[in-house]
Structures are given as structure tokens and as C-alpha cells.
Design an enzyme around this catalytic site. Structure first.
Site, PDB file in Angstrom:
ATOM      1  N   CYS A 116       0.795  -1.228  -0.161  1.00 25.90           N
ATOM      2  CA  CYS A 116       0.005  -0.123   0.175  1.00 25.90           C
ATOM      3  C   CYS A 116       0.903   1.337   0.007  1.00 25.90           C
ATOM      4  O   CYS A 116       0.481   2.234  -0.278  1.00 25.90           O
ATOM      5  CB  CYS A 116      -0.929  -0.123   1.167  1.00 25.90           C
ATOM      6  SG  CYS A 116      -2.034  -1.423   1.163  1.00 25.90           S
ATOM      7  N   HIS A 257      -3.436   7.037   3.428  1.00 28.90           N
ATOM      8  CA  HIS A 257      -4.044   5.675   2.719  1.00 28.90           C
ATOM      9  C   HIS A 257      -5.166   5.412   3.371  1.00 28.90           C
ATOM     10  O   HIS A 257      -5.579   5.416   4.475  1.00 28.90           O
ATOM     11  CB  HIS A 257      -2.747   4.409   3.274  1.00 28.90           C
ATOM     12  CG  HIS A 257      -3.324   3.036   2.721  1.00 28.90           C
ATOM     13  ND1 HIS A 257      -3.904   2.925   1.667  1.00 28.90           N
ATOM     14  CD2 HIS A 257      -3.205   1.950   3.608  1.00 28.90           C
ATOM     15  CE1 HIS A 257      -3.791   1.566   1.393  1.00 28.90           C
ATOM     16  NE2 HIS A 257      -3.771   0.997   2.861  1.00 28.90           N
ATOM     17  N   ASN A 287     -10.175  -0.402   0.274  1.00 30.84           N
ATOM     18  CA  ASN A 287      -8.750  -0.363   0.204  1.00 30.84           C
ATOM     19  C   ASN A 287      -8.247  -0.774  -0.957  1.00 30.84           C
ATOM     20  O   ASN A 287      -8.078  -1.836  -1.457  1.00 30.84           O
ATOM     21  CB  ASN A 287      -8.389  -1.206   1.421  1.00 30.84           C
ATOM     22  CG  ASN A 287      -6.537  -1.081   1.592  1.00 30.84           C
ATOM     23  OD1 ASN A 287      -6.107  -0.552   0.848  1.00 30.84           O
ATOM     24  ND2 ASN A 287      -6.165  -1.796   2.577  1.00 30.84           N
TER      25      ASN A 287
HETATM   26  O1  UT7 Z   1      -3.718  -1.774   3.352  1.00 29.38           O
HETATM   27  C1  UT7 Z   1      -3.254  -2.782   4.162  1.00 29.38           C
HETATM   28  C2  UT7 Z   1      -3.315  -2.519   5.609  1.00 29.38           C
HETATM   29  N1  UT7 Z   1      -4.513  -3.008   6.142  1.00 29.38           N
HETATM   30  C3  UT7 Z   1      -5.423  -2.719   7.181  1.00 29.38           C
HETATM   31  O2  UT7 Z   1      -5.121  -1.494   7.400  1.00 29.38           O
HETATM   32  C4  UT7 Z   1      -6.347  -3.372   7.883  1.00 29.38           C
HETATM   33  C5  UT7 Z   1      -6.266  -2.914   9.456  1.00 29.38           C
HETATM   34  N2  UT7 Z   1      -7.345  -3.539  10.226  1.00 29.38           N
HETATM   35  C6  UT7 Z   1      -8.562  -3.415  10.261  1.00 29.38           C
HETATM   36  O3  UT7 Z   1      -8.842  -2.593   9.330  1.00 29.38           O
HETATM   37  C7  UT7 Z   1      -9.455  -3.997  11.084  1.00 29.38           C
HETATM   38  O4  UT7 Z   1      -8.497  -4.569  12.099  1.00 29.38           O
HETATM   39  C8  UT7 Z   1     -10.593  -4.938  10.622  1.00 29.38           C
HETATM   40  C9  UT7 Z   1     -11.468  -4.082   9.657  1.00 29.38           C
HETATM   41  C10 UT7 Z   1      -9.682  -5.718   9.330  1.00 29.38           C
HETATM   42  C11 UT7 Z   1     -11.278  -5.746  11.594  1.00 29.38           C
HETATM   43  O5  UT7 Z   1     -11.845  -4.877  12.577  1.00 29.38           O
HETATM   44  P1  UT7 Z   1     -11.599  -4.957  13.951  1.00 29.38           P
HETATM   45  O6  UT7 Z   1     -12.406  -4.135  14.662  1.00 29.38           O
HETATM   46  O7  UT7 Z   1     -10.060  -4.949  14.310  1.00 29.38           O
HETATM   47  O8  UT7 Z   1     -12.143  -6.506  14.007  1.00 29.38           O
HETATM   48  P2  UT7 Z   1     -11.324  -7.581  14.843  1.00 29.38           P
HETATM   49  O9  UT7 Z   1     -10.309  -8.083  13.909  1.00 29.38           O
HETATM   50  O10 UT7 Z   1     -10.831  -7.314  16.334  1.00 29.38           O
HETATM   51  O11 UT7 Z   1     -12.486  -8.892  14.946  1.00 29.38           O
HETATM   52  C12 UT7 Z   1     -13.652  -8.654  15.714  1.00 29.38           C
HETATM   53  C13 UT7 Z   1     -14.662  -9.797  15.538  1.00 29.38           C
HETATM   54  C14 UT7 Z   1     -13.942 -10.962  15.139  1.00 29.38           C
HETATM   55  O12 UT7 Z   1     -15.025 -11.804  15.957  1.00 29.38           O
HETATM   56  P3  UT7 Z   1     -14.740 -12.534  17.460  1.00 29.38           P
HETATM   57  O13 UT7 Z   1     -13.476 -13.244  17.121  1.00 29.38           O
HETATM   58  O14 UT7 Z   1     -14.682 -11.389  17.935  1.00 29.38           O
HETATM   59  O15 UT7 Z   1     -15.810 -13.484  17.514  1.00 29.38           O
HETATM   60  C15 UT7 Z   1     -13.840 -11.117  13.758  1.00 29.38           C
HETATM   61  O16 UT7 Z   1     -13.931 -12.682  13.556  1.00 29.38           O
HETATM   62  O17 UT7 Z   1     -15.093  -9.413  14.332  1.00 29.38           O
HETATM   63  C16 UT7 Z   1     -15.370 -10.494  13.359  1.00 29.38           C
HETATM   64  N3  UT7 Z   1     -15.124 -10.078  12.130  1.00 29.38           N
HETATM   65  C17 UT7 Z   1     -16.205  -9.771  11.371  1.00 29.38           C
HETATM   66  N4  UT7 Z   1     -17.483  -9.766  11.855  1.00 29.38           N
HETATM   67  C18 UT7 Z   1     -18.296  -9.430  10.811  1.00 29.38           C
HETATM   68  C19 UT7 Z   1     -13.955 -10.074  11.194  1.00 29.38           C
HETATM   69  N5  UT7 Z   1     -14.565  -9.613   9.912  1.00 29.38           N
HETATM   70  C20 UT7 Z   1     -15.747  -9.653  10.083  1.00 29.38           C
HETATM   71  C21 UT7 Z   1     -16.727  -9.165   8.940  1.00 29.38           C
HETATM   72  N6  UT7 Z   1     -18.138  -9.098   9.406  1.00 29.38           N
HETATM   73  N7  UT7 Z   1     -16.368  -8.930   7.576  1.00 29.38           N
END
Ligand code: UT7
Length: 330
Positions: A116, A257, A287
Site C-alpha cells: 500500500c 492511505h 482499500n
Molecule cells: O492496507 C493494508 C493494511 N490493512 C489494514 O489497514 C487493515 C487494518 N485492520 C483493520 O482495518 C481492522 O482490524 C479490520 C477491519 C480488518 C477488522 O476490524 P476489528 O475491529 O479490528 O475487528 P477484529 O479483527 O478485532 O475482529 C472482531 C470480530 C471477530 O470476531 P470474534 O473473534 O470477536 O468473535 C472477527 O471474526 O469481528 C469479526 N469479523 C467480522 N464480523 C463481521 C471480522 N471480519 C468480519 C466481518 N463481518 N467482515
């Protein structure tokens, strides 16, 4: 003696595929929802390339737009750099496919993989080439078709990514007040496992087994990347202010970004910027990896949010882990 030249952005362009996927598309077959995606990432829709579209085909459309605005043709180009992690083929580079499409015969062409941060890295490299007096017009592309390496069964990644290409033509000027005034690039390979496509390279060549195990798709440790991004943005903003002496109020626009609205808002808060001084378009594109800051820059120029003389900051992070901050006087 050779004069030191500055590199100004003389044209920009953007291309996206025609297919749009909204959040309900994912909710129709995955355990996710429009509410979750919007609240956790800020994304409402993204574009997906067809089987006919690739990084080079989208790049060509963006490049033509940027070159038309810059008032140059392929014959005027001295160098092509494509920031991408999804080249049309792993060999040759997307830049070579693009060069042929543009008819930019014999122009040196190369890819640059900084994920990115690819466009920010490529803009820096181009500005340095121009500064050396070697080249006058460089086509810089940030383009990715992450859909081609995305596992559409993995809700933690597939809802986030979109396909696009962004282009910028950098042109030499002898006006010392304009161009790339400051840059800081960095990387930490110890974080390589945070965002990775495990198979298909020399570490783990593609095989039937790697395909059966989905190892040719991008894998991301979202939460760790999120924490890294927030603290890295803070560090980059602080370092730029410390090393250049500029103040947040001197900036016409910050172009971050676009990977997560919460990360962008955190950087905005850190700088105490009003909404009009930071560009956000993640809701419409998702993204788009290397294309992300290029699209935002193009939209900011087209809509008149920035013009000649304005101070603009680009700030990125991505797989690698890589990061970059660039300060341009337009
Ligand atoms: O350009 C490349 C760089 N990448 C990034 O900048 C990504 C950076 N990270 C993020 O943007 C965030 O971490 C995400 C958007 C990917 C995820 O958001 P989060 O608030 O950090 O969620 P999390 O990973 O802590 O997950 C929380 C919960 C999990 O469930 P449990 O384990 O708490 O039961 C995930 O399985 O949300 C769940 N989850 C979803 N739920 C519904 C993960 N993806 C989804 C989804 N829909 N699409």
C-alpha cells in the site's frame, strides 16, 4: 554544472473496473453485514476487476488521463514505475505490459513492490531521478487488483479490498519552491507475516496443495495491522513536523492511505485537522492498496481541493511492513 531540478505533479488519472460490490453483496453469502463493515472500516462499496481486466489494463486508462493532463504523449516519457503487489504476471513486470500497451517504446519500465506504500515509494524514486537531472517526465502508477488474490470466503479480508489504478506524471521544474520537499520511507520486515500471500513465490512455489489450502490468497492479521497503522501514522506525522518545522495549519490537505476510516480519523485527531483538510474516499473504493493515495490525490486535484502552491502530505503504510510520508508543494 547540472542544475538540481524539482519534480512537480503535472497530471493525474484514475481507472476503476465497472463492477461495483456493495456491502450487501457480502452479507448475501457470508456471516457479515452492512452495519459491521461500515462501522468497523467505513467502507460502503468497492470495485472488482473482471477476467478481462488486470493491473496493466487499468493502469493504461489512468496513465492516458494523467498524460493528457500533463500535455505529454508516450514518446515524452523517460521512465515508468508501477507500484503494485498484483502485477499481471510475476514475470515480466506490470510496467512492461503497460509500456507495450501505451506504445512507450524502449522507455525503461519497472515494478516496485511496497504494497500500500507502493505509490508513495514510486513517487519518491521518480522525484529523485528527476532531481538528478537524468529524466524529465516520469509516469508513476499505483495499481492493484487485490480481488485476484482475495479469498472471498474470508470475511476478515474480502470486504475490505477494491481494485483500481491511479497515475501521476512527474515533470521537472527549476522552481525550487515546488515539488517533493520532504520524504521519509521505512520498512520493518519483521512484520512480514502480518499481511502476506504465502504461496506462489520462491519461498513456497505454487502447487496443487497450496491452491487446495488457499495459500495463494492474501492473509492478514487485521487487529495487529490496525495497531501498527495507528501508531505508525502518529510517529510519521510527529517526525514530519519535527524535521520540517511545518505546522498542521500550513497543510492544505493530508492524503492518507485509505484502509480503515478509524485509522484515518485517529491521524486527523492527532494533527487536530478539520474535515476539509483530510481527504476520505474509502466509503466508495475500499482499500485499493497501491492505488489508494493516488486516487485521493487525483480527486483532490479534480475537485479543486488542492491547487498549485498548496502544501500536501501523503502518508501510507502497508504490507512489508512498509510506510512512507511525503510532503509536496503542488
Ligand atoms: O492496507 C493494508 C493494511 N490493512 C489494514 O489497514 C487493515 C487494518 N485492520 C483493520 O482495518 C481492522 O482490524 C479490520 C477491519 C480488518 C477488522 O476490524 P476489528 O475491529 O479490528 O475487528 P477484529 O479483527 O478485532 O475482529 C472482531 C470480530 C471477530 O470476531 P470474534 O473473534 O470477536 O468473535 C472477527 O471474526 O469481528 C469479526 N469479523 C467480522 N464480523 C463481521 C471480522 N471480519 C468480519 C466481518 N463481518 N467482515
Amino acid at each position: 554544472m547540472k542544475k538540481t531540478l524539482q519534480a512537480v505533479i503535472s497530471g493525474t488519472g484514475v481507472a476503476v473496473p465497472s463492477e461495483v460490490l456493495d456491502n450487501d453483496f457480502f452479507a448475501s453469502y457470508l456471516d457479515t453485514s452492512d452495519e459491521w463493515i461500515t462501522a468497523r472500516s467505513g467502507i460502503k462499496q468497492r470495485f472488482r476487476a473482471s477476467s478481462e481486466e488486470s493491473t496493466a489494463t487499468l493502469s493504461k486508462l489512468a496513465a492516458e488521463q494523467a498524460m493528457a493532463e500533463a500535455g505529454i504523449t508516450a514518446a515524452d516519457l523517460d521512465l515508468i514505475i508501477v507500484g503494485t503487489v498484483t502485477p499481471d504476471t510475476s514475470c515480466p513486470s506490470a510496467a512492461c505490459w503497460l509500456q507495450a500497451e501505451l506504445g512507450a517504446d524502449n522507455v525503461p519500465s519497472m515494478d516496485l513492490n511496497a504494497a500500500c506504500s507502493g505509490m508513495a515509494y514510486a513517487l519518491t524514486q521518480a522525484a529523485i531521478f528527476i532531481g538528478s537531472g537524468l529524466y524529465r517526465n516520469i509516469l508513476v502508477i499505483g495499481a492493484d487488483c487485490l480481488s485476484k488474490i482475495t479469498n472471498y470466503k474470508d470475511r476478515g479480508t474480502c470486504v475490505l479490498f477494491g481494485d483500481a489504478a491511479a497515475a501521476a506524471v512527474l515533470t521537472a521544474t527549476d522552481d525550487p519552491s515546488r515539488g517533493l520537499l520532504f520524504h521519509k520511507l521505512g520498512a520493518d520486515g519483521k512484520g512480514a507475516g502480518y499481511i502476506t500471500v504465502p504461496a506462489g513465490g520462491s519461498r513456497m512455489p505454487a502447487s496443487q496443495e497450496t491452491v487446495e489450502n488457499d495459500l495463494h490468497y492474501v492473509q492478514m492479521r487485521g487487529r495487529e495491522v490496525f495497531k501498527f497503522a495507528v501508531s505508525k501514522f502518529d510517529e510519521l506525522l510527529e517526525c514530519t513536523i519535527r524535521e520540517t518545522g511545518i505546522k498542521a495549519e500550513d497543510l492544505a490537505l493530508v492524503v492518507p492511505h485509505q484502509s480503515n476510516l478509524r485509522i484515518i480519523r485517529s491521524a486527523q485527531k492527532k494533527l487536530g485537522l478539520p474535515d476539509e483538510k483530510i481527504i476520505v474516499n474509502i466509503d466508495r473504493y475500499g482499500n485499493t492498496s497501491a492505488a489508494s493515495v493516488g486516487i485521493a490525490l487525483h480527486e483532490a486535484r479534480e475537485s479543486g481541493r488542492i491547487s498549485v502552491g498548496d502544501l500536501v502530505m501523503l502518508v501510507t503504510f502497508g504490507a512489508g511492513l512498509t510506510w512512507a510520508v511525503l510532503l509536496f508543494r503542488m
